[in-house]
Design a protein around this motif. Structure first.
Motif, short mmCIF file in Angstrom:
data_model
loop_
_atom_site.label_atom_id
_atom_site.label_comp_id
_atom_site.label_asym_id
_atom_site.label_seq_id
_atom_site.Cartn_x
_atom_site.Cartn_y
_atom_site.Cartn_z
N VAL A 186 0.87 -1.17 0.00
CA VAL A 186 0.00 0.00 0.00
C VAL A 186 0.91 1.22 0.00
N TYR A 187 0.31 2.38 -0.18
CA TYR A 187 1.08 3.62 -0.23
C TYR A 187 0.62 4.54 0.89
N SER A 188 1.61 5.12 1.58
CA SER A 188 1.29 6.06 2.65
C SER A 188 0.87 7.40 2.05
N LEU A 189 0.43 8.32 2.91
CA LEU A 189 -0.03 9.62 2.43
C LEU A 189 1.07 10.40 1.73
N ASP A 190 2.34 10.16 2.13
CA ASP A 190 3.45 10.87 1.49
C ASP A 190 4.06 10.09 0.32
N GLY A 191 3.37 9.03 -0.11
CA GLY A 191 3.81 8.29 -1.29
C GLY A 191 4.79 7.17 -1.02
N GLN A 192 5.12 6.92 0.24
CA GLN A 192 6.04 5.84 0.57
C GLN A 192 5.36 4.48 0.38
N ILE A 193 6.13 3.53 -0.14
CA ILE A 193 5.62 2.16 -0.28
C ILE A 193 5.69 1.45 1.06
N VAL A 194 4.59 0.83 1.46
CA VAL A 194 4.54 0.07 2.71
C VAL A 194 4.27 -1.39 2.36
N LEU A 195 5.19 -2.26 2.75
CA LEU A 195 5.04 -3.69 2.47
C LEU A 195 4.19 -4.34 3.56
N LEU A 196 3.07 -4.92 3.17
CA LEU A 196 2.20 -5.61 4.13
C LEU A 196 2.58 -7.07 4.29
N HIS A 197 2.79 -7.75 3.15
CA HIS A 197 3.13 -9.18 3.19
C HIS A 197 4.03 -9.52 2.01
N GLU A 198 4.84 -10.53 2.21
CA GLU A 198 5.59 -11.13 1.11
C GLU A 198 5.06 -12.54 0.93
N TYR A 199 4.68 -12.87 -0.29
CA TYR A 199 4.12 -14.19 -0.57
C TYR A 199 5.13 -15.02 -1.35
N LEU A 200 5.43 -16.21 -0.82
CA LEU A 200 6.35 -17.13 -1.45
C LEU A 200 5.58 -18.39 -1.85
N SER A 201 6.28 -19.35 -2.41
CA SER A 201 5.64 -20.59 -2.83
C SER A 201 4.90 -21.24 -1.66
N GLY A 202 3.63 -21.54 -1.86
CA GLY A 202 2.81 -22.15 -0.82
C GLY A 202 1.98 -21.14 -0.05
N ASP A 203 2.28 -19.85 -0.18
CA ASP A 203 1.48 -18.83 0.47
C ASP A 203 0.26 -18.50 -0.40
N PHE A 204 -0.76 -17.94 0.23
CA PHE A 204 -1.95 -17.60 -0.54
C PHE A 204 -2.54 -16.29 -0.05
N PHE A 205 -3.38 -15.71 -0.88
CA PHE A 205 -4.10 -14.49 -0.53
C PHE A 205 -5.41 -14.48 -1.33
N GLY A 206 -6.26 -13.52 -1.00
CA GLY A 206 -7.55 -13.44 -1.69
C GLY A 206 -8.68 -13.83 -0.77
N VAL A 207 -9.72 -14.37 -1.34
CA VAL A 207 -10.93 -14.70 -0.60
C VAL A 207 -10.76 -16.05 0.10
N VAL A 208 -10.86 -16.05 1.42
CA VAL A 208 -10.72 -17.31 2.17
C VAL A 208 -11.87 -17.55 3.12
N SER A 209 -12.87 -16.67 3.14
CA SER A 209 -13.99 -16.83 4.07
C SER A 209 -15.24 -16.19 3.46
N PRO A 210 -16.42 -16.53 3.97
CA PRO A 210 -17.64 -15.92 3.47
C PRO A 210 -17.55 -14.40 3.56
N PRO A 211 -18.18 -13.65 2.63
CA PRO A 211 -19.11 -14.10 1.59
C PRO A 211 -18.44 -14.48 0.28
N TYR A 212 -17.13 -14.73 0.30
CA TYR A 212 -16.41 -15.18 -0.88
C TYR A 212 -16.42 -14.18 -2.03
N SER A 213 -16.55 -12.92 -1.66
CA SER A 213 -16.36 -11.82 -2.59
C SER A 213 -16.04 -10.60 -1.75
#
Length: 232
Positions: A72-99
């Motif tokens: 994500v980007y901070s108010l002053d334009g700095q990049i903020v790393l939330l997560h690093e995803y490697l092989s076997g990691d996942f993201f996206g919809v994992v719980s209801p309502p599945y959207s």
């Protein structure tokens, strides 16, 4: 353009992905094969946006190969790393309502191969097979704990201390306290929310003091206890 296709058509990759799914969901090869048949493979070239902040998604993305960053980007334009995803990691919809509206950009840092599973399909499989739900729950708890640890570090530690903590964390993932490959300083800085210059100075100072040693393909923490004492 990212390549897409049904999982069934990618026989050369299929066995490796099914083996990965066994580990992700802690399931049998037979169940992994069923999951594989219900999903699809998709490749994303380096620097491609896999998902953009604000996108409405209804899919679980599992990284099969490569590396991706959620940013994500901070108010002053700095990049903020939330997560690093490697092989076997996942993201996206994992719980209801599945959207849901995604809360970050997810960008391919390397060429990424991924396995996509629709949220509605995931829900059905999780109802039928308890191991899938348990695996998702464990992964979410682990991610929450990691996020809490990083939040604490950002509040309690200096920028240099965060560099030290990240190096020690990565080294302890290997029995020989070696980080492979040698960390890219820019990536390390992004990981701990500091500047490249600060991260570079911190790493160089550790090398001069003999606390870490750089080889051709790895960075070895020679004195982990001394490094731990510097996490301030």
């Amino acid at each position: 353009m990212p390549g897409a296709g049904s999982a069934q058509d990618e026989e050369g990759t299929g066995e490796g992905v099914q083996e990965l799914l066994c580990g992700v969901f802690d399931c049998s090869p037979d169940l992994a094969a069923q999951i594989f048949m219900r999903g699809r493979l998709r490749d994303f070239p380096v620097r491609t946006a896999i998902v953009r902040q604000g996108d409405r998604i209804s899919t679980l993305y599992i990284i099969a190969a490569g590396r991706a960053h959620a940013i994500v980007y901070s108010l002053d334009g700095q990049i903020v790393l939330l997560h690093e995803y490697l092989s076997g990691d996942f993201f996206g919809v994992v719980s209801p309502p599945y959207s849901a509206i995604h809360d970050a950009d997810v960008v391919a840092v390397d060429d990424v191969s991924s396995f996509l599973l629709d949220g509605s399909v995931l829900a059905l499989l999780a109802e039928q097979h308890g191991c899938i739900g348990l695996a998702l729950l464990r992964a979410m708890v682990d991610r929450l704990q990691q996020t809490q640890s990083r939040m604490y570090e950002h509040v309690a530690l200096s920028a240099v201390g965060r560099v030290h903590a990240e190096l020690l964390r990565r080294a302890r993932q290997s029995p020989d306290l070696a980080i492979r490959p040698v960390p890219v300083v820019a990536d390390l800085a992004l990981q701990v929310a500091t500047t490249r210059e600060t991260a570079s100075r911190a790493v160089n100072a550790l090398e001069r003091r003999g606390i870490i040693r750089r080889d051709a393909d790895r960075l070895i923490v020679v004195a982990p206890h001394r490094l731990e004492e510097l996490i301030l």
